[in-house]
Design a protein around this motif. Structure first.
Motif, PDB file in Angstrom:
ATOM      1  N   SER A 121       0.833  -1.211   0.000  1.00 47.98           N
ATOM      2  CA  SER A 121       0.000   0.000   0.000  1.00 47.98           C
ATOM      3  C   SER A 121       0.862   1.253   0.000  1.00 47.98           C
ATOM      4  N   SER A 122       1.934   1.244   0.789  1.00 49.42           N
ATOM      5  CA  SER A 122       2.813   2.409   0.881  1.00 49.42           C
ATOM      6  C   SER A 122       3.515   2.676  -0.441  1.00 49.42           C
ATOM      7  N   VAL A 123       3.957   1.620  -1.109  1.00 49.12           N
ATOM      8  CA  VAL A 123       4.607   1.782  -2.413  1.00 49.12           C
ATOM      9  C   VAL A 123       3.612   2.308  -3.438  1.00 49.12           C
ATOM     10  N   ILE A 124       2.392   1.788  -3.402  1.00 52.66           N
ATOM     11  CA  ILE A 124       1.358   2.257  -4.336  1.00 52.66           C
ATOM     12  C   ILE A 124       1.089   3.747  -4.138  1.00 52.66           C
ATOM     13  N   LEU A 125       0.939   4.168  -2.883  1.00 56.68           N
ATOM     14  CA  LEU A 125       0.687   5.583  -2.618  1.00 56.68           C
ATOM     15  C   LEU A 125       1.837   6.445  -3.100  1.00 56.68           C
ATOM     16  N   GLY A 130       0.015  11.218  -9.381  1.00 57.01           N
ATOM     17  CA  GLY A 130      -0.602  12.431  -8.856  1.00 57.01           C
ATOM     18  C   GLY A 130      -0.117  12.761  -7.459  1.00 57.01           C
ATOM     19  N   PHE A 131       0.066  11.747  -6.628  1.00 56.95           N
ATOM     20  CA  PHE A 131       0.570  11.967  -5.275  1.00 56.95           C
ATOM     21  C   PHE A 131       2.010  12.465  -5.328  1.00 56.95           C
ATOM     22  N   PHE A 132       2.805  11.867  -6.220  1.00 57.35           N
ATOM     23  CA  PHE A 132       4.178  12.345  -6.418  1.00 57.35           C
ATOM     24  C   PHE A 132       4.186  13.819  -6.826  1.00 57.35           C
ATOM     25  N   ALA A 133       3.331  14.173  -7.793  1.00 54.95           N
ATOM     26  CA  ALA A 133       3.297  15.558  -8.280  1.00 54.95           C
ATOM     27  C   ALA A 133       2.925  16.526  -7.164  1.00 54.95           C
ATOM     28  N   MET A 134       1.920  16.148  -6.342  1.00 52.91           N
ATOM     29  CA  MET A 134       1.467  17.055  -5.286  1.00 52.91           C
ATOM     30  C   MET A 134       2.431  17.099  -4.105  1.00 52.91           C
ATOM     31  N   SER A 135       3.366  16.165  -4.040  1.00 55.05           N
ATOM     32  CA  SER A 135       4.402  16.259  -3.012  1.00 55.05           C
ATOM     33  C   SER A 135       5.460  17.277  -3.383  1.00 55.05           C
TER      34      SER A 135
END
Length: 549
Positions: A121-125, A130-135
């Motif tokens: 789950s952690s790797v998927i997140l 999109g999560f990478f971009a917003m980080s």
């Protein structure tokens, strides 16, 4: 006994997550300019807090700014005081929030599910694009997502284990979520919990939530700032709660409308490459009681913002951690199973679309349309040709792997998709020079800072470029525009810094040294009005710098 107590920590998983987090969230964090408008806004407000030593009333361009509460500003201000004022220290709290989301997901997964579920789950997140971009591009939504997800897992912990500490932490996290972006988090959590307890046929559990102690904790977190700012600014309460929350949700006043299906492509694109398996996850795992709260959370947030009259892509970022847990549970459950043919076809189709990106450069109509946007857009397209070639080549390799039935099980497809996400991230990070020039006033501001003698006036014409006050560290006069500073512009001490078109022309035609930044598309009109008084210094990122001397 919890799953975490049954399974010792796998330190290989921890090390892997730390290494991936460095690549995805922290590497090169300060290597590119602040982007308009959000990064400029959220970098400048805490910079002015530090400069003015005022941590109660937020200011943007030295004008009162009541749209958002201050928790993120405080975090950035602390980062500035610790590391200095720069792009890296500004983005660090946001990247840290993304990392803490991942680690919260990991420890939640291993405590109540399984070590492997937690890791997957952690790797998927982390590897959801999109999560990478917003980080790495700062808005308030990543910070809000952290506090909302913490509140969700604290409630889940209390429901599972009945330990009072969890429910007290839940109320505290709700308070910090409110200080991050307002009361929307309380509404989302409340709706989710009620629906969850109804589906569990345990609505009476509401009586066990220690309301008295919880409300005291929530108020202890939120009230000090609300009282302090309300005592200083009598207009705050109405503007903050009515204009920025109620009217934003129920009306199109803020001009951020979209269809009811607005967030479908946003969610699909943001969760890539894992979103291809969302349908299977919902069909397969919906009946699992231990995941029900996370399903309901995902549906509540998605529905809430879909019916809202105000829509922006980052709004549904809080669903990503919960949805990643659901997808991680799917991959764990199906680990040794074959991937279905429709899912293999979907993966092939996805990579096939990406493999065609390089051929767009051979399409004259596409190249011409990009060039018509601006000369810089055409140049950027040329610079990204190498990235497109690499993306197409890697996509073809993955297509061949899938066609020859290599990764046809979930256990082999998981590393393939992770490697693909990692490739995209690294390839994007290598485009640092191109990304640095996009949508910013950094280079024009550097020219302004080198001007000697120092200009008497610095003006933003018909717009507010949020990165300009940050890079020039000066108050900017705004001509023929108020935008989101309309509320703050009503104060007497701010009125001289918002001037009309006529006042702008008088000032520019005076003997005062004046520097103006404006959108390139407005240059032709001003050239006709100002004639010989206008001198164009430079144009970057579709903005131009002009002077009257």
């Amino acid at each position: 006994m919890t799953a975490a107590e049954r399974n010792p920590i796998n330190f290989k998983h921890i090390i892997a997550l730390l290494l991936l987090a460095y690549i995805f969230f922290f590497h090169g964090l300060g290597g590119y300019s602040l982007k308009e408008p959000d990064e400029g806004r959220y970098a400048e407000i805490p910079r002015e807090m530090v400069e003015m030593n005022d941590y109660v009333v937020p200011h943007l361009n030295y004008t009162r700014y009541f749209e958002k509460p201050p928790l993120f500003y405080w975090a950035v201000a602390l980062s500035y005081k610790t590391f200095g004022v720069n792009e890296w220290s500004f983005r660090f709290p946001n990247a840290l929030s993304a990392f803490l989301c991942v680690m919260a997901l990991y420890f939640c997964g291993r405590r109540w599910f399984h070590e492997e579920v937690a890791f997957l789950s952690s790797v998927i997140l982390m590897s959801s694009l999109g999560f990478f971009a917003m980080s790495r591009v700062v808005t308030l939504d990543m910070f809000l997502s952290l506090w909302l997800f913490l509140s969700l897992i604290f409630f889940y912990g209390y429901y599972q284990e009945k330990k009072p500490l969890f429910i007290y932490l839940f109320y505290g996290a709700m308070g910090f979520a409110t200080l991050a972006k307002g009361p929307v988090g309380v509404i989302l959590a409340g709706i989710t919990i009620v629906i969850f307890l109804i589906t569990e046929k345990r609505l009476s559990f509401l009586k066990e939530l220690k309301w008295f102690q919880g409300i005291l904790i929530y108020l202890a977190v939120t009230l000090p700032w609300l009282i302090a700012v309300s005592l200083r600014e009598k207009e705050f309460l109405y503007f903050f709660f009515m204009d920025q929350h109620i009217l934003r949700f129920f009306t199109s006043k803020h001009k951020r409308t979209g269809s009811l299906f607005y967030f479908l492509p946003v969610l699909f694109g943001g969760m890539l490459p894992w979103s291809l398996f969302i349908p299977r996850a919902f069909m397969t795992l919906w009946s699992k009681k231990e995941l029900r709260l996370f399903f309901i959370w995902t549906l509540v947030i998605f529905t809430f913002f879909s019916i809202s009259k105000s829509k922006l892509p980052p709004y549904i970022l809080p669903v990503f951690p919960a949805l990643s847990l659901i997808l991680g549970s799917l991959f764990h459950e199906k680990w040794g199973s074959r991937v279905s043919k429709p899912e293999i076809i979907a993966c092939i189709g996805f990579f096939a679309i990406l493999s065609l990106s390089v051929f767009l450069y051979g399409n004259n109509a596409f190249v011409s349309s990009i060039g018509a946007i601006s000369g810089e857009a055409g140049q950027i397209l040329k610079e990204l040709r190498g990235f497109s070639i690499a993306l197409s080549s890697v996509s073809i390799v993955f297509i061949l792997l899938l066609l020859f039935r290599g990764p046809n099980r979930f256990s082999s497809l998981f590393p393939v998709l992770t490697l693909f996400a990692g490739f995209v991230v690294i390839a994007l990070l290598l485009q640092g020079d191109t990304i640095d020039r996009l949508n910013t006033t950094k280079r024009l501001s550097a020219i302004i800072n080198r001007q000697t003698p120092v200009p008497h006036y610095l003006i933003n014409y018909a717009a507010l470029d949020h990165t300009m006050p940050f890079y020039t560290k000066r108050r900017v006069i705004i001509a023929s525009y108020k935008g989101e500073l309309e509320m703050g512009a009503k104060y007497e001490d701010a009125k001289p810094f918002f001037i009309s078109e006529d006042d702008f022309l008088k000032l520019f035609n005076s003997d005062n040294r004046t520097v103006v930044i404006l959108k390139e598309k407005k240059l032709k009109r001003l050239r006709e009005i100002l004639l010989d008084r206008m001198r164009v210094i430079d144009c970057r990122s579709e903005r131009c710098l002009i002077t009257n001397y």
